[in-house]
Design a protein around this motif. Sequence first.
Motif, mmCIF file in Angstrom:
data_model
loop_
_atom_site.group_PDB
_atom_site.id
_atom_site.type_symbol
_atom_site.label_atom_id
_atom_site.label_comp_id
_atom_site.label_asym_id
_atom_site.label_seq_id
_atom_site.Cartn_x
_atom_site.Cartn_y
_atom_site.Cartn_z
ATOM 1 N N THR A 76 0.786 -1.282 -0.096
ATOM 2 C CA THR A 76 -0.071 0.066 -0.068
ATOM 3 C C THR A 76 1.003 1.461 -0.018
ATOM 4 O OG1 THR A 76 -0.209 0.169 2.437
ATOM 5 C CG2 THR A 76 -1.884 -1.294 1.387
ATOM 6 N N ILE A 77 0.452 2.339 -0.457
ATOM 7 C CA ILE A 77 1.129 3.452 -0.723
ATOM 8 C C ILE A 77 0.136 4.621 -0.432
ATOM 9 C CG2 ILE A 77 2.375 5.149 -2.200
ATOM 10 C CD1 ILE A 77 3.028 2.809 -3.853
ATOM 11 N N GLU A 78 0.702 5.551 0.678
ATOM 12 C CA GLU A 78 -0.198 6.509 1.047
ATOM 13 C C GLU A 78 0.605 8.129 0.690
ATOM 14 O OE1 GLU A 78 -2.120 5.672 5.052
ATOM 15 O OE2 GLU A 78 -0.694 4.126 4.877
ATOM 16 N N ASN A 79 -0.117 8.936 0.426
ATOM 17 C CA ASN A 79 0.328 10.216 0.216
ATOM 18 C C ASN A 79 0.392 11.060 1.353
ATOM 19 O OD1 ASN A 79 1.328 12.718 -0.878
ATOM 20 N ND2 ASN A 79 -0.735 13.280 -1.902
ATOM 21 N N LEU A 80 1.808 11.538 1.730
ATOM 22 C CA LEU A 80 1.898 12.513 3.003
ATOM 23 C C LEU A 80 2.108 13.817 2.702
ATOM 24 C CD1 LEU A 80 3.340 9.943 5.549
ATOM 25 C CD2 LEU A 80 0.994 10.238 5.467
ATOM 26 N N VAL A 129 -5.440 6.618 -11.024
ATOM 27 C CA VAL A 129 -6.016 7.046 -9.769
ATOM 28 C C VAL A 129 -5.053 7.642 -9.104
ATOM 29 C CG1 VAL A 129 -7.880 5.070 -9.700
ATOM 30 C CG2 VAL A 129 -5.670 5.023 -8.383
ATOM 31 N N LYS A 130 -5.680 8.427 -7.968
ATOM 32 C CA LYS A 130 -4.777 9.163 -7.124
ATOM 33 C C LYS A 130 -4.707 8.405 -5.822
ATOM 34 C CE LYS A 130 -8.266 12.021 -4.788
ATOM 35 N NZ LYS A 130 -8.577 13.518 -4.498
ATOM 36 N N LEU A 131 -3.741 8.660 -4.992
ATOM 37 C CA LEU A 131 -3.057 7.980 -3.758
ATOM 38 C C LEU A 131 -4.345 8.358 -2.921
ATOM 39 C CD1 LEU A 131 0.517 8.469 -3.566
ATOM 40 C CD2 LEU A 131 -0.590 6.543 -4.654
ATOM 41 N N PRO A 132 -4.524 7.309 -1.596
ATOM 42 C CA PRO A 132 -3.721 6.161 -1.491
ATOM 43 C C PRO A 132 -4.101 5.004 -2.516
ATOM 44 C CG PRO A 132 -5.566 6.455 0.157
ATOM 45 C CD PRO A 132 -5.556 7.726 -0.864
ATOM 46 N N ILE A 133 -3.276 3.981 -2.750
ATOM 47 C CA ILE A 133 -3.621 2.890 -3.562
ATOM 48 C C ILE A 133 -3.110 1.639 -2.804
ATOM 49 C CG2 ILE A 133 -3.647 4.116 -5.505
ATOM 50 C CD1 ILE A 133 -0.793 2.917 -5.866
ATOM 51 N N LYS A 134 -3.804 0.557 -2.877
ATOM 52 C CA LYS A 134 -3.262 -0.916 -2.491
ATOM 53 C C LYS A 134 -2.916 -1.587 -4.103
ATOM 54 C CE LYS A 134 -4.264 -5.299 -0.214
ATOM 55 N NZ LYS A 134 -4.957 -5.932 0.751
ATOM 56 N N VAL A 135 -1.896 -2.364 -4.033
ATOM 57 C CA VAL A 135 -1.469 -2.872 -5.452
ATOM 58 C C VAL A 135 -1.269 -4.459 -4.960
ATOM 59 C CG1 VAL A 135 0.166 -3.104 -7.225
ATOM 60 C CG2 VAL A 135 -0.210 -0.688 -6.141
ATOM 61 N N ALA A 136 -1.900 -5.200 -5.831
ATOM 62 C CA ALA A 136 -1.632 -6.764 -5.462
ATOM 63 C C ALA A 136 -1.257 -7.480 -6.703
ATOM 64 C CB ALA A 136 -2.640 -7.457 -4.839
ATOM 65 N N ILE A 137 -0.864 -8.487 -6.613
ATOM 66 C CA ILE A 137 -0.515 -9.452 -7.872
ATOM 67 C C ILE A 137 -1.390 -10.641 -8.180
ATOM 68 C CG2 ILE A 137 1.077 -11.142 -6.712
ATOM 69 C CD1 ILE A 137 1.857 -9.359 -10.063
#
Length: 296
Positions: A258-262, A277-285
Amino acid sequence: MSKYLVIYNGSAGNNDNEKIAHHFQRQATAHGDADLLATQSRQEALQAIQKRAKDYDCLVTIGGDGTLNTTCTALLKANVGTTLGIIPGGTVNNFAKALGLPLEADAAIDTILTGTARPVDLGYLPDTGQAIVSSLTIGKLAETAQNVKQSEKKRWGPMIYLFKGFKQLVTNRSYKFRLTVNDQTHVQRAQVILITTTNSVGGFISFNQEASFDDDLLHTFVLRRFTPRKLMNYGRLFIAGKFKNARGVSYFKSTSLTIENLSHRPLHTRIDGDPSVKLPIKVAIRSDFIQVMTPN
């Protein structure tokens, strides 16, 4: 006998795609039946593929990574895993190069009709269902891709991304992120975050020698700070496939993150070269969801 659905952009200015689609249809007669799906927009393509994918043995895409992304996103949303045939028609064709697929149309058609199906990994955003065929970028590289003109891509190919990317990276702007990966949380400033699903970025197929299209992993690079003095070394490591070893680069392998924008300003992603899309996001495989026809 197999059933093929040939997907291509049918909007004005894409006559070559239509010619290739009809050529495939003729060549496929000895192997099965081929229907054509010409779409005018991404949304139209998503809806049509979701509705029709289950009725075919193989979906054939004519185009670049963006066309592939649309097709794979539709398959994820419909939860239909299937076989893909790829006739590269984009400027960079990163995913096709990573798989060693032929770039010339007749050879690509022969691969689809007589080749071997191999399972490949597919990145995706669980919250939206969007696929990540090759890469997701945040920060300077995303801004760079947005500023590359179509005419520049046609003239210079993937080198234009490398040139403009390094030009952007030597500026001072960075962003603050919270990255959660492998049960650890990292808070840091960075200029770029790059997530890949293969060994190739921007058509450079040796970018990451540890990665492959079927290793069940996401490969994440966090680029903290670039300076003009380091530029030559970064370029050398990039081309040599050892970019993860560069000073100021953090590298992670994982099945999700997961990546969050601070930072104070909103940050958007680019997926397979297109705005997302803009942050935050979760990425999976997602492993073994799709197969791709490859040369024997």
